[in-house]
Design a protein around this motif. Structure first.
Motif, mmCIF file in Angstrom:
data_model
loop_
_atom_site.group_PDB
_atom_site.id
_atom_site.type_symbol
_atom_site.label_atom_id
_atom_site.label_comp_id
_atom_site.label_asym_id
_atom_site.label_seq_id
_atom_site.Cartn_x
_atom_site.Cartn_y
_atom_site.Cartn_z
ATOM 1 N N UNK A 1 0.820 -1.208 0.000
ATOM 2 C CA UNK A 1 0.000 0.000 0.000
ATOM 3 C C UNK A 1 0.856 1.261 0.000
ATOM 4 N N UNK A 2 2.052 1.173 0.524
ATOM 5 C CA UNK A 2 2.931 2.342 0.501
ATOM 6 C C UNK A 2 3.776 2.355 -0.768
ATOM 7 N N UNK B 1 3.639 0.681 -3.663
ATOM 8 C CA UNK B 1 3.060 0.650 -5.008
ATOM 9 C C UNK B 1 2.665 2.042 -5.491
ATOM 10 N N UNK B 2 1.801 2.744 -4.751
ATOM 11 C CA UNK B 2 1.447 4.081 -5.251
ATOM 12 C C UNK B 2 2.646 5.027 -5.309
ATOM 13 N N UNK C 1 -0.311 4.775 -18.555
ATOM 14 C CA UNK C 1 -0.261 3.976 -17.329
ATOM 15 C C UNK C 1 -1.051 2.664 -17.459
ATOM 16 N N UNK D 1 0.577 -0.821 -16.752
ATOM 17 C CA UNK D 1 0.178 -1.396 -15.466
ATOM 18 C C UNK D 1 0.556 -2.870 -15.275
ATOM 19 N N UNK E 1 -7.397 0.754 -12.900
ATOM 20 C CA UNK E 1 -6.350 1.581 -12.326
ATOM 21 C C UNK E 1 -6.915 2.493 -11.249
ATOM 22 N N UNK F 1 -7.226 0.706 -8.048
ATOM 23 C CA UNK F 1 -5.947 0.550 -7.356
ATOM 24 C C UNK F 1 -5.531 1.860 -6.716
ATOM 25 N N UNK F 2 -5.737 2.935 -7.468
ATOM 26 C CA UNK F 2 -5.336 4.235 -6.960
ATOM 27 C C UNK F 2 -6.122 4.567 -5.698
ATOM 28 N N UNK G 1 -7.489 2.452 -3.607
ATOM 29 C CA UNK G 1 -6.977 1.631 -2.509
ATOM 30 C C UNK G 1 -5.746 2.294 -1.907
ATOM 31 N N UNK G 2 -4.893 2.767 -2.806
ATOM 32 C CA UNK G 2 -3.643 3.341 -2.331
ATOM 33 C C UNK G 2 -3.908 4.555 -1.474
ATOM 34 N N UNK H 1 -4.906 3.553 1.705
ATOM 35 C CA UNK H 1 -3.751 3.072 2.453
ATOM 36 C C UNK H 1 -2.984 4.208 3.084
ATOM 37 N N UNK H 2 -2.904 5.306 2.332
ATOM 38 C CA UNK H 2 -2.193 6.445 2.901
ATOM 39 C C UNK H 2 -2.905 6.921 4.141
#
Ligand SMILES: Nc1ncnc2c1ncn2[C@@H]1O[C@H](COP(=O)(O)OP(=O)(O)OP(=O)(O)O)[C@@H](O)[C@H]1O
Ligand SMILES: [Mg+2]
Lengths: 425, 363, 267
Positions: free
Chosen positions: A219-220, A222-223, A329, A333, B2, B5-6, B8-9, B12-13
Motif C-alpha cells: 500500500x505504501x 506501489x502508489x 499507465x 500497469x 487503475x 488501485x489508486x 486503494x492506495x 492506504x495512505x
C-alpha cells in the motif's frame, strides 16, 4: 537450376552446427537449473514433510471436579488454569502402572507435550459439562516421543545420549500396543504461533505477520513507486536535479537491506515513535527497500510504451495528465504490477531489516492487525533453525515450504492480474 | 481497474497516516517525559538481550503466558550488549522492560541507564552456562587442557624463549605428542557473539595465563596482554561458523576430525551425535558446570526496570515464575532446555532477593 | 495580421483567405536547425501538400501547427504562427484547446489498444462534446461513416481497434480525428503504409472532407500531391524552396530544385 543452392556447403554445415550447439547449451542450462531446484525442493520436502503430522496419545482422563474446579465456580479463567497435570498423569499410570516413584512419574509425564495440560484446560473451559465424566482424550505427545514414532531416534544407540531412555521407549511401546498412539494431521502448526516446544509451535503468527507487513509494504510502495516513476518518466524535464535523483534511486536499489532496517529504526521508531516489532513499521521498512526496485522497473516499462500512443492521445487534445493516466499507465500497469510483485517477493524473504526494528522476536500471540507485534516467515525460519531442540529441524523445513507456497501464490496472483489487465485491451 | 488501485492506495495512505497519528500520540507523552517518567499504555512485557538466554527467557515467557491471564511477553534476541543498550536508552513504551545478558552489566552501562532516568535496576541471576568444545561421537573424546586449547587457537604462541611466534601448530600432535596427528580444525562463533566473548575470557585467557610471563603482562601492559590472549588464528585451523550453533553441530557430524565451540544447551540436546571434550580433567556435565569445576562456564542474568513494577502488568508475576524452583530450580523445566541451575542455597538467596526487588549496586 | 514584405518565399494570391499563417519559423532540435526561416500561408477549406526529400523537415513543420513539438524536450520553435488570427505560441494559448481545433493523423496508424468505438469516442469524451450516450453513439457513427469505415466495422464496434487491417486502422485514426470536429486536420504521410486501393479510399475521403475541413498533408508521392492538393509547398534541407498552386508547381516550377525533385532527380 544450379545444384549448389540445394546442397549443404561447408559454411552452411557450420551454421547448422552452431545452431544445434546453442540449442544444446540452452537445454543443458535449463536441465542443470531444474535439477538444482528439484534437489533443493526434495531436500526441504523430505526434511519437512514430517512436520505436517504429529503424534497423539490417547489417555483416559477422569475430569474430577475436586481437582479442576474445587470451588465449583465454573469461571472460565479458573477452568483454563486448573491443575490438569495429575489428571493426565493418573490417566497414563493406568496404562503403565509400574511407574510409581516420583522420578519415574516425572519421566512418564514427559511423554506428553508440556502444552497438553493447557490444551485440556481450553477444552474444559469450552465444554464445562465434561467435568465429572471420564473420557478418552487424544493429547499431543512430546517432541521426543514424536521423533521416536517418526523413526528419527535410534533405540539401538547408546542410552546415555538419547533423550528417551530405554524405560521411556518401553512405555511408548506399551501405549502403542494398546492402540493409544496415532499420528494425525498437525493442525497446531497452522493455527498457532511460536512456541519453545516443537510440538506446540505453529506458523500462523509468522504468516500473518508477513501478510500484514507485505500489505503495508504494497500500500505504501506501489502508489509511491508508480507515481514517482510516472512523474520522472512522463513529466520531469531532464536536468541536473532529475539526473541526480535517478542516480540516487539506482544506488538505493543496491543498498544492503540492513541499512533500511537501520533507517527504519532511526526514523520510524526513534523519531516518529511508531510501535516496535509491528508489521506497520516492518512494512514501511520493506516499502523503502522495494521502492527503488518498483521505480526502476516501472520506468523501464513506461519507456517501452511507444511514443505513438502518447502522440495519438495528445493529437486529439488530451492533456498531459489525460494522456498519461488514460493511455500510458494502463498499458504499463501489467508490467508495473509484475515489477512490484517481484520486489515484494524479495521483501517477503528479508530478515535483516526486520532485525533492527524488533521483528526478530519470540512472539506467541497471533497478530490481528498491522499494529500488533509480529514476526515474519523468514524470521521464524531463522529462529527455528537456530533452536537447539531437534523437533525444530522438521519445522524449519516445513516453514520454508510455507514461505515457498506464499511466493508461488504471489507470483500466480501477478500472472492472474496481468492476464486480466491484458485481456481488457 | 487503475482507478480502483489508486483508490486503494489513497485509502492506504489514510491508514498509514492513522498509524502516524497513533505514533504522534505517544510522541506527545514522550515529550512530557520530564514530568511523568513513562507511559502505561502497554500491556505486554518487552524483553531483549542475549541470544544465550533467549531459549530460557522464551520458555519462561511462554509458560507465563499460558498459565496466567497476562499476554505472553515478546522476547528479542539482540545480544547482551545490544540488549543493554536498548534497555538503558530510556523509560517508556518503546523501550524494553527487561534485558537478558550472558555477562554481568558493566559500570558504564549502569551509568548510561542512570543518565536516562533508569536508576533502579533489579538484577536476576538465573544460572550458569557452559561453553563446550565438542566433536562428533564418531571420533574419540578429546581431553584437553586450557593451555592446549589456547595453543591450538591463538594467533601467536610463545616460542619458548620468552617471545612469540606465529602459530605454526598444524597437527594436534604438534601441541602434545600424545595426541593423534590429525589436523587442528576448530569451528567457533564469530566475534559478534556473546559465546565468543565468554570463551575468550574464560578459555583463551585461562590458557594464556598458564604462561607466567604473559600473566605478568596483565598488570604491566594490559593492551599487549589482550593482543596476545584474545586474538584467534586466521588460518584454516579456526573457522568462524556463524551465529548458528546448530550449523556447527551439523558440520561436526560431517567432519569427525573437527572440534566445535558452542553452548552447553546444544550439547545437551544433541548428545547422540556430539560429545564435549574434557577440559582440565573435567567433562562438561550438568553437575560440573553447576558446581563450577568445569572451567569454561559463566553466569547468566537478566535485568529489570524496577520503576515498571506495578506499571507494566505482569512483571512481578514474570519474576516470580522465572525465579521459581519449578523454572530455574534444580529440576526445573529450564534445566530441560540446557540451563545449568544454581545450587539450592544460591537459588533461594537470589529468589528472595529478587522478589524483594532489591536494586543493583555495583561495587 | 501583419504582412511581412521582406519574404523571400512567394506568398501568392489564394482562392480563399489563409487560416494558418506561418512567419519566419525556425525550429531547432538542440543545436541542430531543422526548419530555417519558413513562412507559409495555409488557405481555408483546401488541401495543402508539403513535399520534399526525406529529412527536409516536413513533419517538423507540420507538427508546429498543433504544437506537437512541445513534447520533445530538445525542440525549440521560434517565429510566429497564427491560427485564425491568434498567435498559437502566445502565452495564454491552451494547447489542449488548440489541438481540439487542429487534429492530426500520423504516418503510422496508431489506434489506442481499445475497442473501435472507444477509439473514436475518446476525443468527444475528453472534450465533453456529447450530451448523452445516444449523442455520443451518433458522433461515433457519423465519424466512422465520414471516414468510410462504418460499413466494414458496423457489426464489431467492440473489437479492439488494433485488430483491423493497416488501411482500416488509418481510416479509424481519421475517424478519430474528425470526431472532435476540428477545423484543420494535419496528416503526416497517412498513406505511406497502404496499398493503392486503401490509398484511393483515403484520397477520396480527403477530397470529400475539404468541404468542411482544411487539410495539410505531408506526402512523398508526387502523384498523390498532384491528385489531392490545391496548394503545394516544397521543402529542401529545412528551407521552403517554393510554394503555390499545385498546378503551377507541377507544371512550371519557378525553382530548379523543385523541378529536379518532382521529376525524380533528387530525393
Ligand atoms: N526528435 C528529434 N530530435 C532531434 N532531431 C530530430 C527529431 N525529429 C526530427 N529530427 C531531425 O530534424 C530533421 C527533420 O526531420 P523531419 O522528421 O521533420 O523530416 P521529414 O521531412 O518529415 O522526413 P521524412 O520524409 O523522412 O519523414 C531531420 O534531420 C531529423 O534528423
Ligand atoms: Mg516525416
Amino acid at each position: 537450376m544450379p545444384d549448389y543452392l540445394l546442397t549443404t556447403s561447408p559454411q552452411m554445415a557450420k551454421r547448422h552446427a552452431r545452431h544445434l550447439r546453442f540449442q544444446w547449451y540452452g537445454r543443458v542450462a535449463i536441465a542443470v537449473s531444474i535439477s538444482f531446484m528439484l534437489l533443493m525442493f526434495t531436500a526441504i520436502f523430505v526434511r519437512g514433510a514430517g512436520a505436517f503430522e504429529k503424534t497423539m496419545i490417547a489417555v483416559d482422563i477422569e475430569f474430577a471436579e475436586a481437582v479442576i474446579d474445587p470451588r465449583g465456580t465454573r469461571v472460565e479463567m479458573d477452568l483454563k488454569q486448573g491443575n490438569y497435570k495429575p489428571l493426565i498423569l493418573s490417566g497414563l499410570q493406568e496404562v503403565v502402572p509400574s511407574a510409581t516413584e516420583r522420578k519415574e512419574r516425572n519421566r512418564l509425564y514427559k511423554l506428553v507435550s508440556g502444552g497438553a495440560a493447557f490444551d485440556l484446560g481450553e477444552r474444559v473451559a469450552a465444554k464445562p459439562d465434561m467435568i465429572g465424566t471420564t473420557q478418552r482424550v487424544w493429547i499431543a505427545a512430546s517432541s521426543e516421543v514424536d521423533l521416536y514414532i517418526k523413526g528419527k531416534v535410534d533405540p539401538e544407540s547408546d542410552e546415555a545420549v538419547r533423550r528417551l531412555n530405554d524405560q521411556d521407549i518401553a512405555w511408548v511401546t506399551t501405549l502403542q500396543q494398546e492402540g493409544r498412539v496415532k499420528r494425525k494431521f498437525n493442525r497446531v502448526f497452522f493455527t498457532s504461533g511460536d512456541s519453545r516446544a516443537p510440538e506446540m509451535a505453529g506458523i500462523l503468527s509468522a504468516a500473518l505477520g508477513s501478510f500484514f507487513s507485505l500489505l503495508v509494504c504494497f500500500l505504501i510502495a506501489f502508489p509511491l513507486g508508480i507515481l514517482t516513476a510516472v512523474y520522472l518518466e512522463e513529466y520531469a524535464k531532464k536536468n541536473l536535479l532529475t539526473n541526480l535523483i535517478e542516480v540516487n534511486i539506482n544506488n538505493l536499489a543496491a543498498v544492503p537491506s540492513i541499512v533500511f532496517g537501520l533507517l527504519g529504526l532511526a526514523v520510524f521508531l526513534n523519531f516518529f515513535n511508531l510501535p516496535r516489532s509491528t508489521p506497520l513499521v516492518g512494512g514501511m521498512v520493506l516499502a523503502l527497500m522495494t521502492l527503488p526496485t518498483i521505480i526502476i522497473a516501472s520506468r523501464s516499462i513506461l519507456r517501452s510504451i511507444p511514443q505513438s500512443t502518447r502522440d495519438a492521445a495528445m493529437g486529439l487534445g488530451a492533456s498531459k495528465t489525460q494522456t498519461t493516466f488514460h493511455h500510458v499507465v494502463p498499458l504499463a500497469m501489467p508490467g508495473m504490477l509484475t515489477g512490484t510483485i517481484l520486489g515484494m517477493a524479495r521483501a517477503l524473504g528479508e530478515t535483516a531489516p526486520l532485525l533492527m526494528i524488533g521483528m526478530v522476536a519470540f512472539i506467541v500471540d497471533i497478530p490481528k492487525g498491522i499494529t500488533d507485534v509480529a514476526t515474519s516467515l523468514p524470521v521464524q525460519i531463522f529462529l527455528w533453525a537456530d533452536s537447539p531442540e531437534k523437533g525444530f529441524v522438521e519445522l524449519t523445513s516445513a516453514a520454508i515450504m510455507v514461505l515457498l507456497v506464499f511466493l508461488i501464490l504471489m507470483n500466480l496472483f501477478a500472472v492472474y492480474l496481468r492476464r486480466r489487465l491484458e485481456s481488457r485491451r | 481497474m487503475f482507478k480502483k488501485i489508486l483508490l486503494c492506495s489513497v485509502a492506504a495512505f489514510g491508514l498509514s497516516a492513522c498509524g502516524n497519528g497513533g505514533g504522534s500520540a505517544s510522541d506527545t507523552s514522550e515529550g512530557t517525559a520530564e514530568t511523568t517518567p513513562f507511559t502505561t499504555g502497554r500491556d505486554q512485557i518487552k524483553i531483549v538481550g542475549s541470544s544465550t538466554v533467549y531459549p530460557f527467557a522464551t520458555t519462561v515467557a511462554e509458560n507465563f503466558g499460558r498459565s496466567t491471564s497476562f499476554k505472553t511477553p515478546i522476547v528479542e534476541a539482540t545480544g547482551s550488549g545490544g540488549g543493554l543498550k536498548l534497555f538503558c536508552s530510556g523509560l517508556g513504551d518503546n523501550f524494553p522492560d527487561i534485558t537478558n545478558a550472558s555477562r554481568r552489566i558493566k559500570a558504564s552501562e549502569v551509568k548510561r541507564c542512570a543518565e536516562n532516568g533508569i536508576t533502579d535496576i533489579v538484577e536476576v541471576k538465573i544460572g550458569y552456562d557452559g561453553i563446550v568444545v565438542a566433536n562428533s561421537t564418531k571420533s574419540d573424546r578429546m581431553e584437553l587442557t586450557l593451555r592446549e586449547l589456547y595453543l591450538a587457537l591463538a594467533k601467536d604462541v610463545p616460542d619458548g624463549n620468552g617471545g612469540l611466534k606465529p602459530n605454526d601448530y598444524i597437527y594436534w600432535s604438534d601441541i602434545n605428542p600424545t595426541f593423534k596427528s590429525t589436523k587442528i580444525e576448530i569451528m567457533g562463533p564469530p566475534p559478534t557473539s556473546g559465546t565468543r566473548d565468554a570463551f575468550v575470557e574464560l578459555a583463551m585467557e585461562g590458557g594464556c595465563q598458564t604462561f607466567d610471563w604473559i600473566k605478568a603482562l596483565k598488570e604491566t601492559d594490559s593492551d599487549t596482554y589482550k593482543a596476545i590472549c584474545h586474538a584467534f588464528r586466521e588460518d584454516d585451523s579456526f573457522i568462524e561458523a556463524g551465529e548458528n550453533d546448530n550449523l556447527i553441530v551439523r558440520k561436526l557430524n560431517a567432519n569427525p576430525n573437527a572440534l566445535g565451540i558452542f553452548g552447553f544447551g546444544f550439547l545437551d540436546q544433541n548428545g547422540d551425535s556430539v560429545q564435549g571434550s574434557v577440559i582440565d580433567g573435567t567433562p562438561p556435565t550438568f553437575e560440573n558446570i553447576s558446581d563450577g569445576t568445569y572451567p569454561v562456564s559463566r553466569s547468566l542474568y537478566f535485568y529489570v526496570k524496577k520503576d515498571l513494577v506495578g506499571t507494566v502488568p505482569g512483571i512481578t508475576e514474570y519474576l516470580t515464575e522465572f525465579t521459581s524452583v519449578r523454572a530455574s530450580g534444580q529440576d526445573g523445566y529450564l534445566s530441560e532446555k540446557g540451563l545449568i541451575p544454581m545450587n539450592v542455597d544460591e537459588h533461594a538467596q537470589w529468589q528472595s532477593q529478587v522478589l524483594a526487588l532489591e536494586t543493583l549496586s555495583l561495587n | 495580421m501583419e504582412k511581412n514584405n521582406t519574404e523571400e518565399a512567394t506568398a501568392e494570391t489564394h482562392a480563399s483567405a489563409p487560416i494558418l499563417i506561418a512567419r519566419d519559423v525556425d525550429v531547432f532540435y538542440g543545436k541542430k536547425q531543422a526548419i530555417k526561416n519558413v513562412s507559409l500561408d495555409i488557405p481555408e477549406n483546401q488541401i495543402t501538400a508539403l513535399i520534399g526529400p526525406s529529412g527536409c523537415g516536413k513533419s517538423t513543420f507540420l507538427r508546429c501547427f498543433n504544437r506537437m513539438n512541445d513534447s520533445i524536450d530538445s525542440c525549440q520553435v521560434s517565429g510566429n504562427i497564427q491560427f485564425a488570427g491568434q498567435d498559437i505560441y502566445g502565452p495564454k494559448v491552451d494547447v489542449v484547446a488548440l489541438r481540439s481545433r487542429i487534429g492530426m493523423v500520423f504516418q503510422k496508424a496508431n489506434p489506442f489498444p481499445k475497442s473501435i468505438f472507444d477509439n473514436v469516442a475518446y476525443g468527444p469524451r475528453i472534450h465533453g462534446l456529447s450530451e448523452s450516450k445516444d449523442h455520443l453513439e451518433d458522433i461515433v457513427i457519423t465519424s466512422l461513416r465520414r471516414a468510410g469505415l462504418y460499413d466494414e466495422v458496423s457489426d464489431r464496434l467492440d473489437e479492439p481497434g488494433t485488430s483491423l487491417s493497416g488501411g482500416q486502422q488509418q481510416r479509424l485514426c481519421i475517424a478519430r480525428a474528425i470526431a472532435i470536429d476540428p477545423q484543420i486536420i494535419l496528416m503526416d504521410e497517412p498513406c505511406s503504409a497502404l496499398d493503392p486501393i486503401a490509398t484511393a479510399i483515403i484520397e477520396d475521403l480527403m477530397d470529400s472532407m475539404k468541404e468542411k475541413y482544411t487539410i495539410v498533408i505531408v506526402t512523398h508521392s508526387m502523384q498523390q500531391a498532384a491528385r489531392v492538393s490545391q496548394q503545394t509547398a516544397f521543402f529542401h534541407l529545412g528551407e521552403l524552396v517554393e510554394s503555390g498552386d499545385t498546378e503551377s508547381i507541377f507544371t512550371k516550377p519557378a525553382q530548379k530544385q523543385t523541378q529536379n525533385y518532382i521529376s525524380g532527380r533528387i530525393g
